[in-house]
Design an enzyme around this catalytic site. Sequence first.
Site, PDB file in Angstrom:
ATOM      1  CB  SER A  44     -26.499  21.235 -13.428  1.00 26.91           C
ATOM      2  OG  SER A  44     -26.385  21.273 -11.999  1.00 26.91           O
TER       3      SER A  44
ATOM      4  CG  ASP B 125     -45.765  13.579   3.003  1.00 25.09           C
ATOM      5  OD1 ASP B 125     -45.197  14.377   2.849  1.00 25.09           O
ATOM      6  OD2 ASP B 125     -47.073  13.614   2.996  1.00 25.09           O
TER       7      ASP B 125
ATOM      8  CG  HIS C 182     -21.642  22.885 -12.270  1.00 27.27           C
ATOM      9  ND1 HIS C 182     -21.757  21.303 -12.004  1.00 27.27           N
ATOM     10  CD2 HIS C 182     -22.808  23.595 -12.367  1.00 27.27           C
ATOM     11  CE1 HIS C 182     -23.089  21.395 -11.849  1.00 27.27           C
ATOM     12  NE2 HIS C 182     -23.756  22.422 -12.262  1.00 27.27           N
TER      13      HIS C 182
END
Length: 627
Positions: A330, A547, A601
């Site tokens: 993952s 940023d 998953h």
Amino acid sequence: TLSSSNPIGIVELSVEVPIGSAVDIARMYKEMFGFDVSLEADSEVKIWGGPGGRSQSVRFVEVEKPPPTTGEHFAIYVSRFEETFSKCLDNNLVWVNPRFVHLDNSTDLPSAREYKQFRIRHVPKTDMDVEARQVITSDTEMDIPKSTAAFALEHEVRSVFHKSSPLKGDTNTKSSGLHPHIESSPYTLTEGVTAIDHEVEVPLDWKEESHAKTINVFAREIMLTQKLQDRSNLPILLFLQGGPGFASPRPTPVIGWVQRALEDYRVLLLDQRGTGLSTPVTFSGLGKISPVPEKQAKYLENFRQDSIVRDCEALREALGTGKISLLGQSFGGFCILTYLSTAPDSIDKAFFTVGLAPVGVEVDDVYRATYKRLQKRNRMYYNRYPMDVARMRDIVKHLQENKVLLPSGALLTPRRFQQLGMMLGSASGMESLHWLIEGAWDGSGLSYSFLKAVENAQSFDSNPIYWILHEAIYMDGEGKASEWSAHRIHEEAKQFEPLFATDPSQTPEDTPVYLTGEMVYPWMAGPDYPTLNNIKETAEILAYKKDWGNIYDIETLKDTKVKCAALISYEDMYVEKEFSEKIADVLGDNCKIWVTNEYQHSGLRDDGYNVLSTLFAMARDHKQIPS
């Protein structure tokens, strides 16, 4: 205990101690500090330590009239400094010497990290309770009542990374010199498996030139004991855990993917920075770093993929090895893509299990895709368990009309209850959720066992990195902020799927309440998760930060020369298949993909041996997988 075989400091020391104190001294050195201890006689113990594990010793000998101490103290260095400090603090042994507050004033873990040392003033009697110890450790006078202390001798306990440590420059620690590295002696993890612990000192901010502030990163190396003698010739597989914000697994017993990996590799289990034994990020710790949210945010922005990969490189260099292979589950796969972007020449092979990140995809589009997957998983769940439609509605209605507290004191709201949908993403998740809902009630309301299980299933408040940086892992480059993307897209999702609403009264009686998944929301810093209130303002700053630096380099990723093999789950609820296939196309022909609906998953956890065997064969061109 260090890897060097050369003694540093005094080789052997003999200390006379009061009658009856030897056992207490042995117990403290073993349980608090982790030293090897041998009982030489009923009235004599020997403490072993030093580089190599047994290159230095202290012999404590019981005598009728030991000489009085005149200000002497022990200075000892420990590799597991934070663990040692926490044990001593829990046992009320930590003490601040008023004469030396300018050298150390360690009263909690953050201050101990800052000073890299702390003190204790005596060896306690083992039959003494914790409250009694607290009385004497809070006393600033040097006199210690004989009834509470087995032996009075100040210990200055230092990290091996302390500025005065003779071990930082020890060439036998295999440090590159740039990043101090401590390596433990081999020890038995479980039958047939040997472990070696590594701790590397790295910059907090890799972008800051002076690297003045540092943290420690921990990794556990494991290998088959029968291969220990050939360790230097064994290739390395570095495992990168899913998350963000979770420590690497502690594999006992050694089964599944770890068992398969050890057949071919020695395995490095890395606690990614901020987790486990790698200078962990905690709520109390953030408050000690600074009470100012802006400074906390500045600290936390250093815990994404780019910093983790730089840590991995520091560890690889400290080990003195060449190329290594990577396995990423993952979020760990996200880190591998950053590794491939920044240091591809350090990688032999790369294995992804449901971890091909949505590179180049806007965060809002990530969550749009995730909510659509959730919509489908909810439908599948209620088709399998139609009786849970009414049960779920009854629980949500009860939570709306009553104040229900979880065992921790947090309020169980309908929206927090909906977050149990995270369980739908694993192979056995639907069944586990069904059994939980089936047994929700007792004679007086929602049962304690149900409430406890709900709380145990949700770790947002025990892993702050996960909540505070979950959306930041998708921010690649400057110009945009996540602005609580999952929260905004949830409102959008309710337009195409009204069943995501939290109020059953808004829908007909026979319609289900849809659950959400791994998403994080700003409202979580409230009565739902009270501990998150501590970093609410910090989370807001990071949610609106624009940023962010780059974490991927598309040009470097294109047509990678590194052999890669990736498992992609066809119905993955967390990492969208379509986005994974796109980045696989970028990686080119050397990236073999295995798209299957056989695994969710949780495939690496559910069937790790076979999953990893298949990926190994794919990367070595021994197996062709139609995809």
